[in-house]
Scaffold this active site. Structure first.
Site, PDB file in Angstrom:
ATOM      1  N   SER A 181      -8.026 -38.373 -17.608  1.00  0.00           N
ATOM      2  CA  SER A 181      -6.573 -38.400 -17.698  1.00  0.00           C
ATOM      3  C   SER A 181      -6.104 -39.576 -18.561  1.00  0.00           C
ATOM      4  O   SER A 181      -6.442 -39.640 -19.738  1.00  0.00           O
ATOM      5  CB  SER A 181      -5.969 -38.434 -16.288  1.00  0.00           C
ATOM      6  OG  SER A 181      -4.595 -38.176 -16.311  1.00  0.00           O
ATOM      7  N   ASP A 227      -4.827 -26.737 -16.790  1.00  0.00           N
ATOM      8  CA  ASP A 227      -4.267 -28.084 -16.645  1.00  0.00           C
ATOM      9  C   ASP A 227      -2.758 -28.041 -16.907  1.00  0.00           C
ATOM     10  O   ASP A 227      -2.326 -27.672 -18.000  1.00  0.00           O
ATOM     11  CB  ASP A 227      -4.955 -29.023 -17.637  1.00  0.00           C
ATOM     12  CG  ASP A 227      -4.650 -30.490 -17.387  1.00  0.00           C
ATOM     13  OD1 ASP A 227      -3.642 -30.794 -16.718  1.00  0.00           O
ATOM     14  OD2 ASP A 227      -5.415 -31.337 -17.871  1.00  0.00           O
ATOM     15  N   HIS A 259      -6.449 -30.049 -13.988  1.00  0.00           N
ATOM     16  CA  HIS A 259      -6.473 -31.423 -14.480  1.00  0.00           C
ATOM     17  C   HIS A 259      -7.474 -32.296 -13.736  1.00  0.00           C
ATOM     18  O   HIS A 259      -8.062 -33.211 -14.322  1.00  0.00           O
ATOM     19  CB  HIS A 259      -5.068 -32.017 -14.350  1.00  0.00           C
ATOM     20  CG  HIS A 259      -4.943 -33.391 -14.915  1.00  0.00           C
ATOM     21  ND1 HIS A 259      -5.028 -33.663 -16.269  1.00  0.00           N
ATOM     22  CD2 HIS A 259      -4.754 -34.602 -14.301  1.00  0.00           C
ATOM     23  CE1 HIS A 259      -4.882 -34.967 -16.476  1.00  0.00           C
ATOM     24  NE2 HIS A 259      -4.719 -35.557 -15.304  1.00  0.00           N
TER      25      HIS A 259
END
Length: 312
Positions: A181, A227, A259
């Site tokens: 991320s 995601d 994600h």
């Protein structure tokens, strides 16, 4: 090779039988010499291969070895307090216990927004057991942005190679970065800032900057088709597409994944991360088989793009 069991009707001690017994000595000598030469050739070839790449670590890989939960190396770990370092938030170092194979390449891994190193801890022993020193780090705050996380990844590598208790086990010329991320966005930042890095792997990365033409580090971009936090169309795909076309690069889009897929043990992420790190940190072309030809869509891969064969 044995002489034929067929014999003539001659009695023991007669001419033909005596001739066959006498000829076995020279024949066995020739065979022994041939075997010795073959062994010498094999040894020389092995030595030549080792001389060509002294960084190979571990046995020749197989599909089962790159997908296994653990590699061939026993792993030890040591904690690094945030109060004993500067520039990042401490972390955990995972490393092969044995020193028999000399120094190893190393990789630092950063977590995502609001996350701690525990969110990417599974990668530590999994990668280390394949022959790497792995540093999963905490960031200075859980809200640090990608540029800061990139700086912290580099600070962690500097600590690892210069000050850590395992610095003697690390080859400081063979380093890589990974992150999830915002840590993935930080991975791109670190690769941009330090071109000497050998490999970069952003995992479902997030960054407001979508263009990375400056990067010179072989980069595997990992996205996830479902995601919604860092959608591939606005993050991983433009990250990949903006990398120089001359660069060794690849784009892996996970199938039916979101994600947070990199936060739990994931065989697909592990397989291609191990292969990428081995190929570019260790220059181990034995792992090229898992990257080229390009993997095809499957139950776990929505899409895979890249350049083959690799040039580095």
């Amino acid at each position: 090779m044995q002489a034929s069991p067929h014999t003539s009707a001659s009695t023991p001690g007669s001419g033909p039988a005596r001739h066959r017994r006498r000829s076995r000595g020279p024949l066995l000598g020739v065979l022994a010499s041939a075997a010795a030469l073959a062994g010498l050739a094999t040894t020389l070839a092995g030595g030549a291969n080792a001389a060509e790449n002294p960084y190979e670590r571990g046995p020749a890989p197989t599909e089962s070895s790159v997908t296994a939960p653990r590699g061939t190396y026993a792993v030890s770990e040591t904690s690094v307090s945030r109060y004993s370092v500067s520039g990042f938030g401490g972390g955990t170092i995972y490393y092969p216990t044995s020193t028999a194979d000399g120094a190893f390449g190393a990789v630092a891994i950063a977590p995502g927004y609001t996350a701690l190193q525990s969110s990417i801890a599974w990668l530590g022993p999994r990668l280390a057991s394949q022959g790497f020193v792995v540093f999963t780090i905490d960031t200075r705050t859980t809200s640090d942005q990608p540029a800061s996380r990139g700086d912290q990844l580099l600070a962690a590598l500097d600590y690892l190679t210069k000050s850590s208790s395992v610095r003697g086990r690390v080859d400081g010329t063979r380093l890589g970065v990974m992150g999830h991320s915002m840590g993935g966005g930080g991975t791109l930042e670190a690769a941009k800032d330090r071109p000497s890095l050998k490999a970069a792997i952003p995992l479902t990365g997030w960054n407001l900057d979508k263009s990375w033409p400056e990067i010179k580090t072989p980069t595997l971009v990992v996205g996830a088709d479902s995601d919604t936090i860092a959608p591939v169309r606005s993050h991983s795909e433009p990250f990949y597409e903006s990398l120089p076309s001359s660069l060794d690069r690849a784009y892996l889009e996970l199938n039916n994944a979101g994600h947070f897929a990199p936060n739990t043990s994931n065989t697909t992420i592990a397989k291609y991360s191990i292969s990428w790190l081995k190929r570019f940190i260790d220059d181990d072309t034995r792992y090229e088989q898992f990257l080229c030809p390009l993997p095809k869509p499957s139950l776990t891969i929505a899409e895979y793009r890249g350049n083959c064969p690799h040039t580095s």
